[in-house]
Design an enzyme around this catalytic site. Sequence first.
Site, PDB file in Angstrom:
ATOM      1  N   ASP A  71       0.824  -1.210   0.000  1.00 32.06           N
ATOM      2  CA  ASP A  71       0.000   0.000   0.000  1.00 32.06           C
ATOM      3  C   ASP A  71       0.856   1.257   0.000  1.00 32.06           C
ATOM      4  O   ASP A  71       0.446   2.302  -0.514  1.00 32.06           O
ATOM      5  CB  ASP A  71      -0.926  -0.010   1.221  1.00 32.06           C
ATOM      6  CG  ASP A  71      -2.005   1.053   1.142  1.00 32.06           C
ATOM      7  OD1 ASP A  71      -2.607   1.189   0.056  1.00 32.06           O
ATOM      8  OD2 ASP A  71      -2.235   1.757   2.132  1.00 32.06           O
ATOM      9  N   ASP A  74       3.100   1.112  -3.807  1.00 29.00           N
ATOM     10  CA  ASP A  74       2.479   1.441  -5.094  1.00 29.00           C
ATOM     11  C   ASP A  74       2.392   2.947  -5.318  1.00 29.00           C
ATOM     12  O   ASP A  74       2.673   3.447  -6.414  1.00 29.00           O
ATOM     13  CB  ASP A  74       1.104   0.773  -5.242  1.00 29.00           C
ATOM     14  CG  ASP A  74       0.117   1.145  -4.145  1.00 29.00           C
ATOM     15  OD1 ASP A  74       0.455   1.960  -3.265  1.00 29.00           O
ATOM     16  OD2 ASP A  74      -0.997   0.589  -4.147  1.00 29.00           O
ATOM     17  N   ASP A  92      -6.584   1.777  -6.170  1.00 28.57           N
ATOM     18  CA  ASP A  92      -5.973   1.546  -4.867  1.00 28.57           C
ATOM     19  C   ASP A  92      -7.018   1.596  -3.751  1.00 28.57           C
ATOM     20  O   ASP A  92      -7.089   0.699  -2.911  1.00 28.57           O
ATOM     21  CB  ASP A  92      -4.883   2.588  -4.627  1.00 28.57           C
ATOM     22  CG  ASP A  92      -4.131   2.353  -3.330  1.00 28.57           C
ATOM     23  OD1 ASP A  92      -3.686   1.213  -3.110  1.00 28.57           O
ATOM     24  OD2 ASP A  92      -3.999   3.290  -2.536  1.00 28.57           O
ATOM     25  N   ASP A  96      -8.431  -1.639  -1.628  1.00 26.36           N
ATOM     26  CA  ASP A  96      -8.245  -1.598  -0.172  1.00 26.36           C
ATOM     27  C   ASP A  96      -9.519  -2.039   0.543  1.00 26.36           C
ATOM     28  O   ASP A  96      -9.482  -2.780   1.527  1.00 26.36           O
ATOM     29  CB  ASP A  96      -7.877  -0.177   0.290  1.00 26.36           C
ATOM     30  CG  ASP A  96      -6.415   0.136   0.066  1.00 26.36           C
ATOM     31  OD1 ASP A  96      -5.642  -0.782  -0.265  1.00 26.36           O
ATOM     32  OD2 ASP A  96      -6.041   1.316   0.225  1.00 26.36           O
TER      33      ASP A  96
END
Length: 201
Positions: A71, A74, A92, A96
């Site tokens: 996390d 990236d 993203d 998540d």
Amino acid sequence: MQKSSETLTTKAKRAAQGIILPIVKFLDQIGVTPNLITWVGFAGSFLAAYLITQHRFQLAALILIIFSSMDAIDGSLARYQNKNSKYGAFLDSTLDRYAETVLFVGFLIYFINGQQQIGIIFSYLSITMSLIVSYTRARASDLGAESSAGFVTRMERYILIILLLIIQRPLACVIIIASLSLITGIQRFLIARKDLIENNN
């Protein structure tokens, strides 16, 4: 707009830059893209969830430590490659949410298999309360308010999950996560409410 306090996630990512940068440079050299890292991190949640269903809590914690680091990587890789994009940010954030849901489904299956009603209830609450925490921030942002503060952000939730898996306390894990996420959701609601009312949004 009310200025929010800096979250633990932001502080941790900044503090870890010295470690992350060499990794980012290596990944860039071998042609890895930020979105690929995002997908790899997401895949790790399935492995961790499976290990939880098999009562292998400490190994699940190790997997979470490894894959949750994606996390931070990236985003740093995207900035390094000048590939920041709205789609990348959307991917993203979306993955998540899916990853966290998958993880708690692992807890849910574990408690269903063990016929532990309290665990089943709090696993479900952990899923819903965690999503509400994220939703309140997203919706407040859409309306021009800031609501990223609160007692437990995603990083704090993951830290708690990892620690409680290491000491093999799955029931305590879902109870604590559900309870603290409920509190955080209320905190974010109140912060956004104050901001929206004061600024007539």
